[in-house]
Write an enzyme that holds these catalytic residues in place. Structure first.
Site, PDB file in Angstrom:
ATOM      1  N   THR A 143      -4.915  -6.106  -4.284  1.00 24.35           N
ATOM      2  CA  THR A 143      -5.147  -6.036  -2.995  1.00 24.35           C
ATOM      3  C   THR A 143      -5.330  -4.510  -2.516  1.00 24.35           C
ATOM      4  O   THR A 143      -4.787  -3.566  -3.115  1.00 24.35           O
ATOM      5  CB  THR A 143      -3.966  -6.725  -1.798  1.00 24.35           C
ATOM      6  OG1 THR A 143      -4.314  -6.372  -0.546  1.00 24.35           O
ATOM      7  CG2 THR A 143      -2.829  -6.088  -2.154  1.00 24.35           C
ATOM      8  N   ASP A 144      -6.086  -4.458  -1.180  1.00 23.33           N
ATOM      9  CA  ASP A 144      -6.235  -2.938  -0.877  1.00 23.33           C
ATOM     10  C   ASP A 144      -4.794  -2.311  -0.153  1.00 23.33           C
ATOM     11  O   ASP A 144      -4.613  -1.225   0.041  1.00 23.33           O
ATOM     12  CB  ASP A 144      -7.396  -2.952   0.193  1.00 23.33           C
ATOM     13  CG  ASP A 144      -7.289  -3.450   1.314  1.00 23.33           C
ATOM     14  OD1 ASP A 144      -6.131  -4.256   1.305  1.00 23.33           O
ATOM     15  OD2 ASP A 144      -8.103  -3.394   2.126  1.00 23.33           O
ATOM     16  N   GLU A 145      -4.036  -3.520   0.074  1.00 20.93           N
ATOM     17  CA  GLU A 145      -2.639  -3.146   0.734  1.00 20.93           C
ATOM     18  C   GLU A 145      -1.816  -2.201  -0.060  1.00 20.93           C
ATOM     19  O   GLU A 145      -1.111  -1.578   0.448  1.00 20.93           O
ATOM     20  CB  GLU A 145      -1.849  -4.412   1.195  1.00 20.93           C
ATOM     21  CG  GLU A 145      -2.562  -5.201   2.164  1.00 20.93           C
ATOM     22  CD  GLU A 145      -1.719  -5.704   3.212  1.00 20.93           C
ATOM     23  OE1 GLU A 145      -1.992  -6.426   4.080  1.00 20.93           O
ATOM     24  OE2 GLU A 145      -0.595  -5.541   3.204  1.00 20.93           O
ATOM     25  N   TYR A 166       5.352  -7.750   0.901  1.00 15.90           N
ATOM     26  CA  TYR A 166       4.209  -8.198   0.064  1.00 15.90           C
ATOM     27  C   TYR A 166       3.389  -7.262  -0.632  1.00 15.90           C
ATOM     28  O   TYR A 166       2.942  -7.253  -1.949  1.00 15.90           O
ATOM     29  CB  TYR A 166       3.118  -8.991   1.063  1.00 15.90           C
ATOM     30  CG  TYR A 166       1.805  -9.158   0.478  1.00 15.90           C
ATOM     31  CD1 TYR A 166       0.730  -8.438   0.996  1.00 15.90           C
ATOM     32  CD2 TYR A 166       1.452 -10.094  -0.403  1.00 15.90           C
ATOM     33  CE1 TYR A 166      -0.613  -8.548   0.392  1.00 15.90           C
ATOM     34  CE2 TYR A 166       0.225 -10.532  -0.986  1.00 15.90           C
ATOM     35  CZ  TYR A 166      -0.731  -9.634  -0.556  1.00 15.90           C
ATOM     36  OH  TYR A 166      -1.994  -9.633  -1.188  1.00 15.90           O
ATOM     37  N   LYS A 170       2.668  -6.299  -4.934  1.00 18.45           N
ATOM     38  CA  LYS A 170       1.290  -6.174  -5.512  1.00 18.45           C
ATOM     39  C   LYS A 170       1.423  -4.990  -5.972  1.00 18.45           C
ATOM     40  O   LYS A 170       0.892  -4.993  -7.083  1.00 18.45           O
ATOM     41  CB  LYS A 170       0.206  -6.396  -4.506  1.00 18.45           C
ATOM     42  CG  LYS A 170       0.285  -8.055  -3.537  1.00 18.45           C
ATOM     43  CD  LYS A 170       0.003  -9.106  -4.472  1.00 18.45           C
ATOM     44  CE  LYS A 170      -1.500  -9.098  -5.045  1.00 18.45           C
ATOM     45  NZ  LYS A 170      -1.922 -10.432  -6.104  1.00 18.45           N
TER      46      LYS A 170
HETATM   47  N1  LIG Z   1      -6.804 -13.525   1.307  1.00 16.17           N
HETATM   48  C1  LIG Z   1      -6.993 -12.324   1.326  1.00 16.17           C
HETATM   49  O1  LIG Z   1      -7.466 -11.732   2.360  1.00 16.17           O
HETATM   50  C2  LIG Z   1      -6.603 -11.476   0.115  1.00 16.17           C
HETATM   51  C3  LIG Z   1      -7.017 -10.086   0.070  1.00 16.17           C
HETATM   52  C4  LIG Z   1      -6.628  -9.209  -0.869  1.00 16.17           C
HETATM   53  C5  LIG Z   1      -6.023  -9.847  -1.942  1.00 16.17           C
HETATM   54  N2  LIG Z   1      -5.816 -11.101  -2.175  1.00 16.17           N
HETATM   55  C6  LIG Z   1      -4.870 -11.790  -3.120  1.00 16.17           C
HETATM   56  O2  LIG Z   1      -5.733 -12.731  -3.827  1.00 16.17           O
HETATM   57  C7  LIG Z   1      -4.964 -14.042  -4.215  1.00 16.17           C
HETATM   58  C8  LIG Z   1      -5.248 -15.095  -3.806  1.00 16.17           C
HETATM   59  O3  LIG Z   1      -5.115 -14.861  -2.218  1.00 16.17           O
HETATM   60  P1  LIG Z   1      -5.195 -16.095  -1.142  1.00 16.17           P
HETATM   61  O4  LIG Z   1      -5.624 -15.547   0.221  1.00 16.17           O
HETATM   62  O5  LIG Z   1      -6.221 -17.246  -1.997  1.00 16.17           O
HETATM   63  O6  LIG Z   1      -3.597 -17.065  -1.033  1.00 16.17           O
HETATM   64  P2  LIG Z   1      -3.313 -18.418  -0.733  1.00 16.17           P
HETATM   65  O7  LIG Z   1      -1.751 -17.989  -0.311  1.00 16.17           O
HETATM   66  O8  LIG Z   1      -4.187 -19.002   0.022  1.00 16.17           O
HETATM   67  O9  LIG Z   1      -3.267 -18.966  -2.124  1.00 16.17           O
HETATM   68  C9  LIG Z   1      -2.342 -18.649  -3.347  1.00 16.17           C
HETATM   69  C10 LIG Z   1      -2.067 -19.571  -4.048  1.00 16.17           C
HETATM   70  O10 LIG Z   1      -1.219 -19.164  -5.296  1.00 16.17           O
HETATM   71  C11 LIG Z   1      -0.193 -20.381  -5.199  1.00 16.17           C
HETATM   72  N3  LIG Z   1       0.910 -19.703  -6.220  1.00 16.17           N
HETATM   73  C12 LIG Z   1       1.639 -18.827  -5.688  1.00 16.17           C
HETATM   74  N4  LIG Z   1       2.752 -18.459  -6.288  1.00 16.17           N
HETATM   75  C13 LIG Z   1       2.475 -19.374  -7.348  1.00 16.17           C
HETATM   76  C14 LIG Z   1       3.406 -19.427  -8.397  1.00 16.17           C
HETATM   77  N5  LIG Z   1       4.719 -18.934  -8.738  1.00 16.17           N
HETATM   78  N6  LIG Z   1       2.994 -20.471  -9.356  1.00 16.17           N
HETATM   79  C15 LIG Z   1       1.896 -21.082  -9.170  1.00 16.17           C
HETATM   80  N7  LIG Z   1       1.168 -20.854  -8.118  1.00 16.17           N
HETATM   81  C16 LIG Z   1       1.493 -19.962  -7.129  1.00 16.17           C
HETATM   82  C17 LIG Z   1      -0.050 -20.860  -4.166  1.00 16.17           C
HETATM   83  O11 LIG Z   1       0.594 -22.307  -4.337  1.00 16.17           O
HETATM   84  C18 LIG Z   1      -1.415 -21.054  -3.791  1.00 16.17           C
HETATM   85  O12 LIG Z   1      -1.862 -22.262  -3.770  1.00 16.17           O
HETATM   86  C19 LIG Z   1      -3.503 -13.332  -3.874  1.00 16.17           C
HETATM   87  O13 LIG Z   1      -2.998 -12.789  -5.255  1.00 16.17           O
HETATM   88  C20 LIG Z   1      -3.589 -12.453  -2.811  1.00 16.17           C
HETATM   89  O14 LIG Z   1      -2.560 -11.190  -3.083  1.00 16.17           O
HETATM   90  C21 LIG Z   1      -5.793 -12.043  -1.065  1.00 16.17           C
HETATM   91  C1  LIG Z   2      -5.800  -7.560   2.105  1.00 18.17           C
HETATM   92  C2  LIG Z   2      -4.642  -8.342   2.695  1.00 18.17           C
HETATM   93  O1  LIG Z   2      -5.301  -9.105   3.749  1.00 18.17           O
HETATM   94  C3  LIG Z   2      -4.402  -9.926   4.530  1.00 18.17           C
HETATM   95  O2  LIG Z   2      -3.426  -9.191   4.818  1.00 18.17           O
HETATM   96  P1  LIG Z   2      -3.460  -8.685   6.560  1.00 18.17           P
HETATM   97  O3  LIG Z   2      -2.087  -8.617   6.971  1.00 18.17           O
HETATM   98  O4  LIG Z   2      -4.351  -7.714   6.533  1.00 18.17           O
HETATM   99  O5  LIG Z   2      -3.918 -10.220   7.186  1.00 18.17           O
HETATM  100  P2  LIG Z   2      -3.770 -10.870   8.440  1.00 18.17           P
HETATM  101  O6  LIG Z   2      -4.684 -11.835   8.676  1.00 18.17           O
HETATM  102  O7  LIG Z   2      -2.012 -11.417   8.243  1.00 18.17           O
HETATM  103  O8  LIG Z   2      -3.587  -9.624   9.698  1.00 18.17           O
HETATM  104  C4  LIG Z   2      -4.732  -9.111   9.837  1.00 18.17           C
HETATM  105  C5  LIG Z   2      -4.414  -8.027  11.110  1.00 18.17           C
HETATM  106  O9  LIG Z   2      -4.207  -9.034  12.158  1.00 18.17           O
HETATM  107  C6  LIG Z   2      -2.894  -9.029  12.744  1.00 18.17           C
HETATM  108  N1  LIG Z   2      -2.293 -10.512  12.971  1.00 18.17           N
HETATM  109  C7  LIG Z   2      -2.108 -11.278  12.111  1.00 18.17           C
HETATM  110  C8  LIG Z   2      -1.708 -12.392  12.391  1.00 18.17           C
HETATM  111  C9  LIG Z   2      -1.085 -12.793  13.645  1.00 18.17           C
HETATM  112  O10 LIG Z   2      -0.692 -13.894  13.990  1.00 18.17           O
HETATM  113  N2  LIG Z   2      -1.201 -11.609  14.666  1.00 18.17           N
HETATM  114  C10 LIG Z   2      -1.932 -10.579  14.331  1.00 18.17           C
HETATM  115  O11 LIG Z   2      -2.181  -9.562  15.379  1.00 18.17           O
HETATM  116  C11 LIG Z   2      -2.145  -8.044  11.740  1.00 18.17           C
HETATM  117  O12 LIG Z   2      -1.032  -7.477  12.413  1.00 18.17           O
HETATM  118  C12 LIG Z   2      -3.097  -7.478  11.244  1.00 18.17           C
HETATM  119  O13 LIG Z   2      -3.471  -6.082  11.974  1.00 18.17           O
HETATM  120  C13 LIG Z   2      -4.050 -11.072   3.345  1.00 18.17           C
HETATM  121  O14 LIG Z   2      -3.256 -11.929   4.046  1.00 18.17           O
HETATM  122  C14 LIG Z   2      -3.354 -10.298   2.224  1.00 18.17           C
HETATM  123  O15 LIG Z   2      -2.920 -11.375   1.124  1.00 18.17           O
HETATM  124  C15 LIG Z   2      -4.037  -9.005   1.557  1.00 18.17           C
HETATM  125  O16 LIG Z   2      -3.939  -8.736   0.461  1.00 18.17           O
END
Ligand SMILES: NC(=O)c1ccc[n+]([C@@H]2O[C@H](COP(=O)([O-])OP(=O)(O)OC[C@H]3O[C@@H](n4cnc5c(N)ncnc54)[C@H](O)[C@@H]3O)[C@@H](O)[C@H]2O)c1
Ligand SMILES: C[C@H]1O[C@H](OP(=O)(O)OP(=O)(O)OC[C@H]2O[C@@H](n3ccc(=O)[nH]c3=O)[C@H](O)[C@@H]2O)[C@H](O)[C@@H](O)C1=O
Length: 328
Positions: A143-145, A166, A170
Protein backbone atom coordinates in the site's frame (compact mmCIF):
# COMPACT_ATOMS: atom_id res chain seq x y z
CA UNK A 1 -9.21 -37.38 -15.61
CA UNK A 2 -6.78 -34.59 -14.58
CA UNK A 3 -7.35 -31.44 -16.63
CA UNK A 4 -4.15 -29.65 -17.69
CA UNK A 5 -3.88 -25.96 -16.76
CA UNK A 6 -1.12 -23.67 -18.03
CA UNK A 7 -0.79 -22.04 -14.59
CA UNK A 8 -2.01 -22.87 -11.10
CA UNK A 9 -2.46 -19.73 -9.02
CA UNK A 10 -3.00 -19.12 -5.31
CA UNK A 11 -5.02 -15.99 -4.47
CA UNK A 12 -4.92 -15.22 -0.75
CA UNK A 13 -7.63 -12.93 0.62
CA UNK A 14 -9.65 -13.51 -2.54
CA UNK A 15 -13.02 -13.09 -0.80
CA UNK A 16 -12.23 -9.49 0.11
CA UNK A 17 -13.01 -6.35 -1.90
CA UNK A 18 -10.02 -6.33 -4.28
CA UNK A 19 -9.49 -10.11 -4.28
CA UNK A 20 -13.10 -10.92 -5.16
CA UNK A 21 -13.10 -8.37 -7.98
CA UNK A 22 -9.79 -9.86 -9.14
CA UNK A 23 -11.19 -13.43 -9.16
CA UNK A 24 -14.50 -12.45 -10.79
CA UNK A 25 -12.52 -10.97 -13.68
CA UNK A 26 -9.50 -13.24 -14.05
CA UNK A 27 -11.03 -16.70 -13.44
CA UNK A 28 -13.10 -16.10 -16.59
CA UNK A 29 -10.38 -14.23 -18.50
CA UNK A 30 -7.94 -17.10 -18.00
CA UNK A 31 -9.85 -20.41 -18.30
CA UNK A 32 -6.48 -22.05 -18.97
CA UNK A 33 -5.37 -21.11 -15.44
CA UNK A 34 -6.57 -22.78 -12.23
CA UNK A 35 -7.25 -20.41 -9.32
CA UNK A 36 -7.29 -21.46 -5.66
CA UNK A 37 -8.61 -18.84 -3.24
CA UNK A 38 -7.67 -19.10 0.44
CA UNK A 39 -9.56 -16.77 2.76
CA UNK A 40 -10.53 -16.90 6.46
CA UNK A 41 -13.78 -15.03 5.70
CA UNK A 42 -13.75 -12.05 8.06
CA UNK A 43 -16.31 -9.20 8.45
CA UNK A 44 -15.14 -7.52 5.22
CA UNK A 45 -15.27 -10.67 3.10
CA UNK A 46 -18.05 -11.07 0.63
CA UNK A 47 -18.15 -14.72 -0.36
CA UNK A 48 -21.24 -14.07 -2.48
CA UNK A 49 -18.98 -12.17 -4.88
CA UNK A 50 -17.11 -15.35 -5.78
CA UNK A 51 -19.71 -18.08 -5.04
CA UNK A 52 -20.71 -18.28 -8.71
CA UNK A 53 -17.13 -19.21 -9.60
CA UNK A 54 -17.51 -22.53 -7.74
CA UNK A 55 -19.42 -23.93 -10.71
CA UNK A 56 -16.37 -23.41 -12.93
CA UNK A 57 -13.70 -26.12 -13.27
CA UNK A 58 -10.82 -23.68 -12.83
CA UNK A 59 -11.71 -22.34 -9.41
CA UNK A 60 -11.46 -23.72 -5.87
CA UNK A 61 -12.11 -22.07 -2.51
CA UNK A 62 -10.46 -23.03 0.79
CA UNK A 63 -11.49 -21.41 4.07
CA UNK A 64 -8.34 -21.10 6.16
CA UNK A 65 -6.73 -18.54 8.47
CA UNK A 66 -3.26 -18.12 6.95
CA UNK A 67 -1.90 -16.61 10.16
CA UNK A 68 -2.71 -19.74 12.19
CA UNK A 69 -2.41 -22.69 9.85
CA UNK A 70 1.20 -22.91 8.72
CA UNK A 71 1.34 -26.71 8.98
CA UNK A 72 -1.84 -27.15 6.94
CA UNK A 73 -0.66 -24.62 4.37
CA UNK A 74 2.79 -26.22 4.11
CA UNK A 75 1.27 -29.68 3.69
CA UNK A 76 -1.02 -28.40 0.91
CA UNK A 77 1.48 -26.28 -1.00
CA UNK A 78 4.83 -28.03 -0.40
CA UNK A 79 4.54 -31.57 0.97
CA UNK A 80 1.75 -32.40 -1.49
CA UNK A 81 2.97 -29.98 -4.18
CA UNK A 82 2.06 -32.28 -7.08
CA UNK A 83 -1.58 -32.38 -6.02
CA UNK A 84 -2.04 -28.60 -6.48
CA UNK A 85 1.18 -27.60 -8.27
CA UNK A 86 0.71 -23.92 -7.36
CA UNK A 87 3.45 -21.80 -8.92
CA UNK A 88 1.93 -18.32 -8.90
CA UNK A 89 1.03 -16.42 -5.75
CA UNK A 90 -0.92 -13.16 -5.54
CA UNK A 91 -1.15 -12.11 -1.92
CA UNK A 92 -4.12 -9.88 -0.97
CA UNK A 93 -4.80 -11.33 2.52
CA UNK A 94 -4.66 -8.71 5.28
CA UNK A 95 -6.80 -6.88 7.78
CA UNK A 96 -7.10 -3.66 5.79
CA UNK A 97 -8.88 -1.04 7.90
CA UNK A 98 -6.81 1.75 9.50
CA UNK A 99 -9.51 2.59 12.05
CA UNK A 100 -9.73 -1.03 13.21
CA UNK A 101 -5.94 -1.19 13.50
CA UNK A 102 -6.05 1.77 15.92
CA UNK A 103 -8.33 -0.29 18.17
CA UNK A 104 -6.55 -3.66 17.78
CA UNK A 105 -2.92 -3.02 16.80
CA UNK A 106 -1.62 -6.32 18.20
CA UNK A 107 -4.19 -8.34 16.27
CA UNK A 108 -3.19 -6.54 13.07
CA UNK A 109 0.47 -7.34 13.71
CA UNK A 110 -0.19 -11.03 14.40
CA UNK A 111 -2.57 -11.43 11.49
CA UNK A 112 -1.01 -9.35 8.74
CA UNK A 113 2.60 -10.32 9.28
CA UNK A 114 2.12 -14.04 9.96
CA UNK A 115 -0.50 -14.50 7.22
CA UNK A 116 1.99 -13.26 4.61
CA UNK A 117 5.14 -14.75 6.11
CA UNK A 118 3.54 -18.21 6.32
CA UNK A 119 2.86 -18.00 2.59
CA UNK A 120 6.36 -16.65 1.97
CA UNK A 121 7.87 -19.64 3.80
CA UNK A 122 5.96 -22.05 1.56
CA UNK A 123 7.08 -20.08 -1.50
CA UNK A 124 10.70 -20.20 -0.30
CA UNK A 125 10.58 -23.96 0.18
CA UNK A 126 8.91 -24.52 -3.19
CA UNK A 127 11.68 -22.64 -4.93
CA UNK A 128 14.29 -24.62 -3.02
CA UNK A 129 12.72 -27.88 -4.16
CA UNK A 130 11.35 -27.20 -7.63
CA UNK A 131 12.86 -24.05 -9.17
CA UNK A 132 14.82 -26.22 -11.63
CA UNK A 133 11.53 -27.62 -12.97
CA UNK A 134 8.98 -24.81 -12.48
CA UNK A 135 8.93 -20.99 -12.87
CA UNK A 136 7.46 -19.47 -9.72
CA UNK A 137 5.95 -15.99 -9.33
CA UNK A 138 4.99 -14.00 -6.22
CA UNK A 139 3.12 -10.69 -6.32
CA UNK A 140 2.49 -9.04 -2.94
CA UNK A 141 -0.13 -6.32 -2.55
CA UNK A 142 1.25 -3.61 -0.30
CA UNK A 143 0.00 0.00 0.00
CA UNK A 144 1.04 3.61 -0.46
CA UNK A 145 0.46 4.01 3.27
CA UNK A 146 3.91 2.52 3.95
CA UNK A 147 5.41 5.88 2.89
CA UNK A 148 3.36 7.69 5.54
CA UNK A 149 2.58 11.39 5.20
CA UNK A 150 4.12 12.28 1.88
CA UNK A 151 3.50 15.08 -0.55
CA UNK A 152 6.59 15.14 -2.66
CA UNK A 153 5.78 12.76 -5.51
CA UNK A 154 7.53 9.88 -3.76
CA UNK A 155 8.86 7.10 -5.97
CA UNK A 156 9.45 3.43 -5.06
CA UNK A 157 12.73 4.28 -3.31
CA UNK A 158 10.85 6.50 -0.87
CA UNK A 159 11.50 6.09 2.84
CA UNK A 160 9.04 3.85 4.68
CA UNK A 161 7.44 5.96 7.41
CA UNK A 162 4.11 4.41 8.44
CA UNK A 163 2.00 6.48 10.83
CA UNK A 164 -0.66 3.96 11.90
CA UNK A 165 -0.56 0.31 13.05
CA UNK A 166 -2.10 -1.02 9.83
CA UNK A 167 0.46 0.78 7.69
CA UNK A 168 3.22 -0.41 10.02
CA UNK A 169 2.25 -4.04 9.43
CA UNK A 170 2.31 -3.45 5.68
CA UNK A 171 5.71 -1.75 5.87
CA UNK A 172 7.00 -4.59 8.07
CA UNK A 173 5.88 -7.16 5.52
CA UNK A 174 7.60 -5.18 2.75
CA UNK A 175 10.82 -5.25 4.78
CA UNK A 176 10.48 -8.98 5.51
CA UNK A 177 10.02 -9.53 1.77
CA UNK A 178 13.13 -7.43 1.14
CA UNK A 179 15.07 -9.66 3.56
CA UNK A 180 13.89 -12.76 1.64
CA UNK A 181 14.98 -11.16 -1.61
CA UNK A 182 18.48 -10.59 -0.23
CA UNK A 183 18.96 -13.67 1.97
CA UNK A 184 17.21 -16.29 -0.19
CA UNK A 185 17.43 -14.61 -3.62
CA UNK A 186 13.63 -14.88 -3.97
CA UNK A 187 12.04 -12.80 -6.77
CA UNK A 188 9.01 -11.09 -5.23
CA UNK A 189 7.13 -8.15 -6.78
CA UNK A 190 5.54 -5.57 -4.48
CA UNK A 191 2.64 -3.33 -5.57
CA UNK A 192 1.82 -0.16 -3.62
CA UNK A 193 -1.56 1.19 -4.78
CA UNK A 194 -3.41 4.31 -3.68
CA UNK A 195 -6.91 3.97 -2.18
CA UNK A 196 -8.75 1.47 -4.34
CA UNK A 197 -12.55 1.76 -4.70
CA UNK A 198 -15.27 -0.03 -6.62
CA UNK A 199 -18.22 -2.43 -6.31
CA UNK A 200 -18.64 -4.62 -3.22
CA UNK A 201 -16.29 -2.66 -0.95
CA UNK A 202 -17.23 -3.07 2.72
CA UNK A 203 -18.88 0.20 3.87
CA UNK A 204 -16.26 1.28 6.38
CA UNK A 205 -13.96 2.91 3.78
CA UNK A 206 -15.03 6.47 3.06
CA UNK A 207 -16.60 6.01 -0.39
CA UNK A 208 -18.91 3.06 0.34
CA UNK A 209 -19.54 4.43 3.86
CA UNK A 210 -20.69 7.82 2.53
CA UNK A 211 -23.03 6.14 0.03
CA UNK A 212 -24.46 3.90 2.76
CA UNK A 213 -24.98 6.82 5.16
CA UNK A 214 -26.82 8.83 2.49
CA UNK A 215 -29.00 5.84 1.62
CA UNK A 216 -29.79 5.22 5.29
CA UNK A 217 -30.16 8.95 6.02
CA UNK A 218 -27.56 8.72 8.79
CA UNK A 219 -24.82 11.34 9.33
CA UNK A 220 -21.54 10.84 7.50
CA UNK A 221 -18.78 10.67 10.17
CA UNK A 222 -15.90 12.77 8.81
CA UNK A 223 -12.64 12.67 10.77
CA UNK A 224 -11.25 16.01 11.92
CA UNK A 225 -12.03 18.90 9.57
CA UNK A 226 -12.30 16.77 6.42
CA UNK A 227 -9.33 18.39 4.68
CA UNK A 228 -7.27 15.19 4.46
CA UNK A 229 -6.65 14.20 0.86
CA UNK A 230 -6.52 10.78 -0.76
CA UNK A 231 -5.90 9.65 -4.32
CA UNK A 232 -8.51 7.18 -5.62
CA UNK A 233 -7.86 4.33 -8.03
CA UNK A 234 -10.83 2.54 -9.59
CA UNK A 235 -10.70 -1.25 -9.17
CA UNK A 236 -10.56 -2.03 -12.90
CA UNK A 237 -7.51 0.19 -13.32
CA UNK A 238 -5.75 -1.61 -10.48
CA UNK A 239 -6.65 -5.04 -11.89
CA UNK A 240 -5.19 -4.00 -15.25
CA UNK A 241 -1.97 -2.99 -13.50
CA UNK A 242 -1.78 -6.39 -11.75
CA UNK A 243 -2.45 -8.22 -15.04
CA UNK A 244 0.24 -6.20 -16.85
CA UNK A 245 2.90 -6.83 -14.21
CA UNK A 246 1.91 -10.49 -13.71
CA UNK A 247 2.32 -11.22 -17.43
CA UNK A 248 5.21 -8.87 -18.07
CA UNK A 249 7.68 -11.73 -17.63
CA UNK A 250 9.57 -9.60 -15.13
CA UNK A 251 10.80 -12.10 -12.54
CA UNK A 252 13.14 -9.85 -10.60
CA UNK A 253 12.23 -8.16 -7.37
CA UNK A 254 10.52 -4.92 -8.32
CA UNK A 255 8.34 -2.45 -6.44
CA UNK A 256 5.60 -0.53 -8.29
CA UNK A 257 3.58 2.43 -7.10
CA UNK A 258 0.12 2.21 -8.65
CA UNK A 259 -1.50 5.60 -8.36
CA UNK A 260 -4.77 7.10 -9.50
CA UNK A 261 -4.97 10.62 -10.85
CA UNK A 262 -7.84 11.68 -8.64
CA UNK A 263 -6.54 13.41 -5.51
CA UNK A 264 -9.40 14.94 -3.54
CA UNK A 265 -10.03 16.07 0.03
CA UNK A 266 -12.70 14.31 2.09
CA UNK A 267 -15.11 17.26 2.17
CA UNK A 268 -15.02 17.61 -1.60
CA UNK A 269 -15.38 13.85 -2.01
CA UNK A 270 -18.54 13.84 0.13
CA UNK A 271 -19.87 16.80 -1.90
CA UNK A 272 -19.26 14.92 -5.17
CA UNK A 273 -20.95 11.77 -3.85
CA UNK A 274 -23.95 13.82 -2.64
CA UNK A 275 -24.25 15.40 -6.10
CA UNK A 276 -24.23 11.92 -7.65
CA UNK A 277 -26.69 10.39 -5.17
CA UNK A 278 -29.15 13.32 -5.32
CA UNK A 279 -28.51 13.92 -9.04
CA UNK A 280 -28.07 17.66 -8.60
CA UNK A 281 -25.09 20.02 -8.21
CA UNK A 282 -27.01 22.37 -5.91
CA UNK A 283 -27.12 20.01 -2.90
CA UNK A 284 -25.73 21.35 0.39
CA UNK A 285 -23.53 18.40 1.38
CA UNK A 286 -22.57 19.95 4.73
CA UNK A 287 -25.98 19.07 6.17
CA UNK A 288 -25.14 15.38 5.82
CA UNK A 289 -21.73 15.57 7.54
CA UNK A 290 -21.02 15.07 11.24
CA UNK A 291 -17.42 15.98 12.04
CA UNK A 292 -16.01 13.50 14.54
CA UNK A 293 -12.75 13.05 16.44
CA UNK A 294 -9.84 12.57 14.08
CA UNK A 295 -7.51 9.60 14.03
CA UNK A 296 -4.54 9.87 16.39
CA UNK A 297 -2.56 10.74 13.28
CA UNK A 298 -4.24 11.06 9.91
CA UNK A 299 -1.95 11.19 6.89
CA UNK A 300 -2.72 14.45 5.06
CA UNK A 301 -2.13 12.99 1.59
CA UNK A 302 -0.20 10.41 -0.42
CA UNK A 303 1.46 11.91 -3.45
CA UNK A 304 3.22 9.00 -5.12
CA UNK A 305 5.16 8.92 -8.36
CA UNK A 306 3.82 6.39 -10.92
CA UNK A 307 6.40 6.79 -13.67
CA UNK A 308 7.68 3.23 -13.26
CA UNK A 309 4.35 1.49 -13.93
CA UNK A 310 3.55 4.00 -16.67
CA UNK A 311 6.75 2.96 -18.44
CA UNK A 312 5.11 -0.49 -18.78
CA UNK A 313 2.26 1.22 -20.66
CA UNK A 314 -0.24 1.46 -17.80
CA UNK A 315 -2.23 4.53 -16.86
CA UNK A 316 -5.44 5.01 -14.88
CA UNK A 317 -8.47 5.29 -17.18
CA UNK A 318 -11.47 5.69 -14.86
CA UNK A 319 -11.76 9.19 -13.37
CA UNK A 320 -13.45 9.60 -10.00
CA UNK A 321 -16.84 10.95 -11.19
CA UNK A 322 -17.10 8.06 -13.66
CA UNK A 323 -16.05 5.51 -11.04
CA UNK A 324 -18.63 6.85 -8.61
CA UNK A 325 -21.32 6.60 -11.29
CA UNK A 326 -20.47 2.91 -11.64
CA UNK A 327 -20.98 2.15 -7.95
CA UNK A 328 -23.83 4.51 -7.01
N1 LIG B 1 -8.71 -1.21 -0.42
C1 LIG B 1 -7.73 -0.36 -0.58
O1 LIG B 1 -7.94 0.84 -0.79
C2 LIG B 1 -6.30 -0.83 -0.55
C3 LIG B 1 -5.31 0.06 -0.95
C4 LIG B 1 -3.98 -0.36 -0.93
C5 LIG B 1 -3.67 -1.66 -0.56
N2 LIG B 1 -4.64 -2.51 -0.16
C6 LIG B 1 -4.25 -3.88 0.21
O2 LIG B 1 -4.92 -4.76 -0.70
C7 LIG B 1 -5.23 -6.00 -0.04
C8 LIG B 1 -6.71 -6.28 -0.16
O3 LIG B 1 -7.39 -5.18 0.39
P1 LIG B 1 -8.99 -5.16 0.41
O4 LIG B 1 -9.41 -3.73 0.42
O5 LIG B 1 -9.52 -6.10 -0.59
O6 LIG B 1 -9.24 -5.76 1.89
P2 LIG B 1 -10.53 -6.46 2.49
O7 LIG B 1 -10.47 -6.17 3.94
O8 LIG B 1 -11.72 -6.12 1.71
O9 LIG B 1 -10.24 -8.03 2.24
C9 LIG B 1 -9.14 -8.67 2.81
C10 LIG B 1 -9.45 -10.18 2.76
O10 LIG B 1 -8.31 -10.87 3.30
C11 LIG B 1 -8.79 -11.89 4.16
N3 LIG B 1 -7.80 -12.19 5.21
C12 LIG B 1 -7.27 -11.31 6.10
N4 LIG B 1 -6.44 -11.96 6.94
C13 LIG B 1 -6.45 -13.28 6.55
C14 LIG B 1 -5.83 -14.44 7.04
N5 LIG B 1 -5.05 -14.42 8.13
N6 LIG B 1 -6.06 -15.62 6.41
C15 LIG B 1 -6.88 -15.65 5.31
N7 LIG B 1 -7.52 -14.59 4.81
C16 LIG B 1 -7.30 -13.41 5.43
C17 LIG B 1 -10.07 -11.33 4.77
O11 LIG B 1 -10.90 -12.37 5.27
C18 LIG B 1 -10.67 -10.57 3.59
O12 LIG B 1 -11.53 -11.39 2.85
C19 LIG B 1 -4.75 -5.84 1.40
O13 LIG B 1 -3.47 -6.44 1.51
C20 LIG B 1 -4.63 -4.32 1.59
O14 LIG B 1 -3.61 -4.01 2.53
C21 LIG B 1 -5.96 -2.14 -0.14
C1 LIG C 1 -4.16 2.98 0.67
C2 LIG C 1 -5.05 2.68 1.87
O1 LIG C 1 -6.37 3.14 1.55
C3 LIG C 1 -7.33 2.87 2.56
O2 LIG C 1 -6.94 3.48 3.80
P1 LIG C 1 -7.53 4.94 4.21
O3 LIG C 1 -7.44 5.12 5.67
O4 LIG C 1 -6.96 6.00 3.33
O5 LIG C 1 -9.05 4.75 3.75
P2 LIG C 1 -10.38 5.19 4.49
O6 LIG C 1 -11.46 5.09 3.49
O7 LIG C 1 -10.54 4.49 5.81
O8 LIG C 1 -10.11 6.74 4.83
C4 LIG C 1 -9.96 7.67 3.75
C5 LIG C 1 -10.07 9.08 4.34
O9 LIG C 1 -11.41 9.25 4.83
C6 LIG C 1 -11.40 9.53 6.22
N1 LIG C 1 -12.53 8.82 6.86
C7 LIG C 1 -12.62 7.46 6.75
C8 LIG C 1 -13.65 6.79 7.37
C9 LIG C 1 -14.61 7.52 8.13
O10 LIG C 1 -15.57 6.97 8.73
N2 LIG C 1 -14.48 8.89 8.18
C10 LIG C 1 -13.46 9.56 7.57
O11 LIG C 1 -13.36 10.83 7.64
C11 LIG C 1 -10.05 9.05 6.73
O12 LIG C 1 -9.63 9.80 7.86
C12 LIG C 1 -9.16 9.30 5.53
O13 LIG C 1 -8.69 10.66 5.52
C13 LIG C 1 -7.47 1.36 2.76
O14 LIG C 1 -8.40 1.11 3.81
C14 LIG C 1 -6.15 0.76 3.15
O15 LIG C 1 -6.26 -0.68 3.11
C15 LIG C 1 -5.02 1.24 2.30
O16 LIG C 1 -4.03 0.53 2.14
Amino acid sequence: MTIHFDKRVLITGGAGFIGSNFLSYFVRKYPNYHFTCIDKLNYASNFENIADLLQLNNFKFIKLDLSESFETLYSMLVTNFHQMEITDFINFAAESCVDRSLISPLYFTKNNILATQNVLECYRELRNKYSHQYKFNFIHISTDEVYGDINQNTDEQGTLCPTNPYAATKAAIDLIIQSYQYSYNLPITILRPNNVYGPNQYPEKIIPLTIKCLQEQSPIPIHGDGTNKRCYLYISDFLHAIDLIWHSGISTSEIYNIGGDCEIDNNSLVKLICQKVFKTNSVDHTQYIQYVKDRGYNDKEYSINNDKIRQLGWKPVVVLPEGLDMII
